[in-house]
Design a protein around this motif. Structure first.
Motif, PDB file in Angstrom:
ATOM      1  N   ILE A  31      35.861  44.280  46.085  1.00  0.00           N
ATOM      2  CA  ILE A  31      37.193  44.116  45.485  1.00  0.00           C
ATOM      3  C   ILE A  31      37.376  42.708  44.961  1.00  0.00           C
ATOM      4  N   VAL A  35      38.119  41.747  41.119  1.00  0.00           N
ATOM      5  CA  VAL A  35      39.298  40.980  40.709  1.00  0.00           C
ATOM      6  C   VAL A  35      38.868  39.791  39.846  1.00  0.00           C
ATOM      7  N   LYS A  46      45.404  37.450  39.519  1.00  0.00           N
ATOM      8  CA  LYS A  46      44.195  37.335  40.336  1.00  0.00           C
ATOM      9  C   LYS A  46      44.511  36.580  41.627  1.00  0.00           C
ATOM     10  N   TRP A  49      46.437  38.858  44.051  1.00  0.00           N
ATOM     11  CA  TRP A  49      45.560  39.815  44.724  1.00  0.00           C
ATOM     12  C   TRP A  49      44.756  39.122  45.827  1.00  0.00           C
ATOM     13  N   CYS A  52      47.015  38.175  48.760  1.00  0.00           N
ATOM     14  CA  CYS A  52      47.347  39.388  49.523  1.00  0.00           C
ATOM     15  C   CYS A  52      46.148  39.874  50.334  1.00  0.00           C
ATOM     16  N   LEU A  53      44.938  39.745  49.783  1.00  0.00           N
ATOM     17  CA  LEU A  53      43.742  40.137  50.529  1.00  0.00           C
ATOM     18  C   LEU A  53      43.539  39.242  51.750  1.00  0.00           C
ATOM     19  N   THR A  60      46.120  45.681  51.484  1.00  0.00           N
ATOM     20  CA  THR A  60      45.846  45.292  50.099  1.00  0.00           C
ATOM     21  C   THR A  60      44.596  45.988  49.568  1.00  0.00           C
ATOM     22  N   TYR A  64      44.646  48.344  46.381  1.00  0.00           N
ATOM     23  CA  TYR A  64      43.796  48.008  45.233  1.00  0.00           C
ATOM     24  C   TYR A  64      42.904  49.189  44.862  1.00  0.00           C
ATOM     25  N   ARG A  68      43.699  50.403  41.249  1.00  0.00           N
ATOM     26  CA  ARG A  68      42.735  49.914  40.261  1.00  0.00           C
ATOM     27  C   ARG A  68      41.304  50.367  40.524  1.00  0.00           C
TER      28      ARG A  68
END
Length: 128
Positions: A31, A35, A46, A49, A52-53, A60, A64, A68
């Motif tokens: 992931i 990203v 970016k 994301w 959040c990860l 997340t 994701y 996506r």
């Protein structure tokens, strides 16, 4: 005998936990790579994301993959195609063409470095 089965259960549980954790790490790195590879996302998205990860990794990652995940394979295939094209271009630039090899052999023949038989052998090798 009961102690053996107790230890065996612990070992199985440990191995299962380890497999799940390693699978999660593979998904997480996939992931993160997706990203960073995606050119349609802005730098701010970016960063969101990635942040959040870091703070909510499991949630997340699931979001994701749902939102996506379909484009991940397409972006990975496009990147692989670009890498292959770059490698092919590099190989073509380094290897040279048969006409270049024949021209070099002709220059050696004209300079007297090789004789006609050697020139014919080099020419046949370049054309094969």
């Amino acid at each position: 005998m009961p102690e053996f089965w107790s230890n065996l259960g612990s070992i199985v549980w440990y191995v299962l936990t380890l497999i799940i954790f390693i699978s999660y790490l593979f998904a997480l790195f996939s992931i993160i790579g997706d990203v960073l590879r995606d050119r349609s996302l802005s730098g701010g998205l970016k960063a969101v994301w990635i942040i959040c990860l870091i703070f909510f990794p499991l949630l997340t990652a699931l979001i994701y993959l749902i939102v996506r995940g379909g484009g991940m394979a397409e972006r990975a295939a496009a990147q692989a195609q670009q890498n292959k094209a770059a490698a092919d271009e590099y190989i073509r630039s380094v290897a040279g063409s048969p006409s270049d090899e024949i021209a070099r052999a002709k220059a050696l023949l004209d300079a007297g470095t090789i004789n006609q038989g050697e020139y014919d052998r080099l020419k046949a090798k370049a054309l094969s």
